[in-house]
Write a protein that holds these residues in place. Structure first.
Motif, mmCIF file in Angstrom:
data_model
loop_
_atom_site.group_PDB
_atom_site.id
_atom_site.type_symbol
_atom_site.label_atom_id
_atom_site.label_comp_id
_atom_site.label_asym_id
_atom_site.label_seq_id
_atom_site.Cartn_x
_atom_site.Cartn_y
_atom_site.Cartn_z
ATOM 1 N N ASP A 1 0.824 -1.215 0.000
ATOM 2 C CA ASP A 1 0.000 0.000 0.000
ATOM 3 C C ASP A 1 0.856 1.261 0.000
ATOM 4 O O ASP A 1 0.438 2.293 -0.538
ATOM 5 N N ALA A 2 2.035 1.202 0.598
ATOM 6 C CA ALA A 2 2.929 2.368 0.609
ATOM 7 C C ALA A 2 3.337 2.738 -0.816
ATOM 8 O O ALA A 2 3.413 3.922 -1.165
ATOM 9 N N ILE A 3 3.584 1.736 -1.639
ATOM 10 C CA ILE A 3 3.947 1.986 -3.035
ATOM 11 C C ILE A 3 2.736 2.548 -3.789
ATOM 12 O O ILE A 3 2.857 3.503 -4.560
ATOM 13 N N ALA A 4 1.580 1.973 -3.557
ATOM 14 C CA ALA A 4 0.361 2.454 -4.218
ATOM 15 C C ALA A 4 0.099 3.916 -3.872
ATOM 16 O O ALA A 4 -0.271 4.713 -4.754
ATOM 17 N N ARG A 5 0.293 4.294 -2.613
ATOM 18 C CA ARG A 5 0.078 5.693 -2.211
ATOM 19 C C ARG A 5 1.071 6.629 -2.896
ATOM 20 O O ARG A 5 0.719 7.738 -3.308
ATOM 21 N N ALA A 6 2.312 6.178 -3.049
ATOM 22 C CA ALA A 6 3.322 7.000 -3.721
ATOM 23 C C ALA A 6 2.976 7.198 -5.194
ATOM 24 O O ALA A 6 3.115 8.299 -5.739
ATOM 25 N N ILE A 7 2.519 6.142 -5.840
ATOM 26 C CA ILE A 7 2.120 6.239 -7.248
ATOM 27 C C ILE A 7 0.908 7.164 -7.384
ATOM 28 O O ILE A 7 0.856 8.010 -8.287
ATOM 29 N N GLN B 1 -0.831 14.841 -9.253
ATOM 30 C CA GLN B 1 -0.250 16.169 -9.425
ATOM 31 C C GLN B 1 -0.871 16.874 -10.626
ATOM 32 O O GLN B 1 -1.371 16.230 -11.547
ATOM 33 N N PRO B 2 -0.830 18.200 -10.613
ATOM 34 C CA PRO B 2 -1.353 18.951 -11.769
ATOM 35 C C PRO B 2 -0.643 18.510 -13.057
ATOM 36 O O PRO B 2 0.482 18.014 -13.024
ATOM 37 N N GLU B 3 -1.299 18.723 -14.191
ATOM 38 C CA GLU B 3 -0.761 18.269 -15.469
ATOM 39 C C GLU B 3 0.616 18.844 -15.793
ATOM 40 O O GLU B 3 1.387 18.233 -16.534
ATOM 41 N N ASP B 4 0.930 20.017 -15.254
ATOM 42 C CA ASP B 4 2.221 20.627 -15.558
ATOM 43 C C ASP B 4 3.314 20.234 -14.563
ATOM 44 O O ASP B 4 4.408 20.789 -14.575
ATOM 45 N N VAL B 5 3.034 19.258 -13.714
ATOM 46 C CA VAL B 5 4.007 18.793 -12.718
ATOM 47 C C VAL B 5 4.337 17.330 -12.985
ATOM 48 O O VAL B 5 3.452 16.502 -13.130
ATOM 49 N N GLU B 6 5.625 17.049 -13.053
ATOM 50 C CA GLU B 6 6.069 15.665 -13.205
ATOM 51 C C GLU B 6 6.907 15.292 -11.988
ATOM 52 O O GLU B 6 7.833 16.002 -11.621
ATOM 53 N N ILE B 7 6.557 14.194 -11.369
ATOM 54 C CA ILE B 7 7.375 13.621 -10.297
ATOM 55 C C ILE B 7 8.288 12.630 -10.998
ATOM 56 O O ILE B 7 7.860 11.559 -11.417
ATOM 57 N N GLY B 8 9.539 12.998 -11.168
ATOM 58 C CA GLY B 8 10.458 12.194 -11.967
ATOM 59 C C GLY B 8 10.882 10.897 -11.320
ATOM 60 O O GLY B 8 11.102 9.902 -11.996
ATOM 61 N N SER B 9 10.999 10.908 -10.007
ATOM 62 C CA SER B 9 11.498 9.717 -9.321
ATOM 63 C C SER B 9 10.930 9.660 -7.914
ATOM 64 O O SER B 9 10.834 10.682 -7.236
ATOM 65 N N ILE B 10 10.553 8.469 -7.525
ATOM 66 C CA ILE B 10 10.055 8.238 -6.172
ATOM 67 C C ILE B 10 10.792 7.029 -5.608
ATOM 68 O O ILE B 10 10.826 5.974 -6.247
ATOM 69 N N VAL B 11 11.382 7.199 -4.446
ATOM 70 C CA VAL B 11 12.008 6.093 -3.732
ATOM 71 C C VAL B 11 11.183 5.861 -2.478
ATOM 72 O O VAL B 11 11.006 6.773 -1.669
ATOM 73 N N VAL B 12 10.659 4.654 -2.338
ATOM 74 C CA VAL B 12 9.838 4.311 -1.174
ATOM 75 C C VAL B 12 10.460 3.084 -0.536
ATOM 76 O O VAL B 12 10.535 2.027 -1.152
ATOM 77 N N ARG B 13 10.940 3.246 0.697
ATOM 78 C CA ARG B 13 11.564 2.121 1.375
ATOM 79 C C ARG B 13 11.314 2.213 2.876
ATOM 80 O O ARG B 13 11.000 3.287 3.392
ATOM 81 N N PRO B 14 11.478 1.094 3.564
ATOM 82 C CA PRO B 14 11.327 1.131 5.024
ATOM 83 C C PRO B 14 12.376 2.047 5.636
ATOM 84 O O PRO B 14 13.514 2.125 5.144
ATOM 85 N N THR B 15 12.013 2.741 6.692
ATOM 86 C CA THR B 15 12.970 3.633 7.337
ATOM 87 C C THR B 15 14.172 2.869 7.883
ATOM 88 O O THR B 15 15.273 3.425 7.965
ATOM 89 N N ALA B 16 13.994 1.600 8.205
ATOM 90 C CA ALA B 16 15.092 0.815 8.758
ATOM 91 C C ALA B 16 15.944 0.133 7.694
ATOM 92 O O ALA B 16 16.931 -0.526 8.025
#
Length: 103
Positions: free
Chosen positions: A74-80, A86-101
């Motif tokens: 679910d953490a990955i789904a929320r990040a996606i 985001q608005p059409e003029d905004v691109e999130i180029g990269s997302i890193v989702v990992r456990p804090t530990a």
């Protein structure tokens, strides 16, 4: 056993880097308005290793680590969803989702 785990991890990192390069090339070559987001998940609680790792010792080592620190898919789904919303003029180029530990 640690050597096998390190080798497997190295292979994963190589594949991730190749995917990152391909994603960036796609972004640069795509039509205006098409957004491309690279998602790099960390240790996720899935059954992937059970169906893809044939060495029982490696599979058990990965499952031990998974029980210690893996996060929910679910953490990955929320990040996606965040990137898509985001608005059409905004691109999130990269997302890193990992456990804090996770190292």
């Amino acid at each position: 056993s640690t050597r096998k785990e390190s080798s497997a991890a190295s292979d994963v990192y190589k594949r991730q880097n190749a995917l990152r390069t391909a994603t960036e090339a796609l972004r640069q070559e795509c039509v205006p308005g098409l957004r491309v987001t690279e998602v790099s998940p960390g240790f996720i609680d899935t059954m992937f290793v059970d169906s893809s790792v044939t060495d029982p010792a490696v599979r058990e080592a990965v499952n031990r680590q998974k029980r210690k620190l893996a996060i929910s898919p679910d953490a990955i789904a929320r990040a996606i969803a965040f990137a898509i919303e985001q608005p059409e003029d905004v691109e999130i180029g990269s997302i890193v989702v990992r456990p804090t530990a996770q190292d």
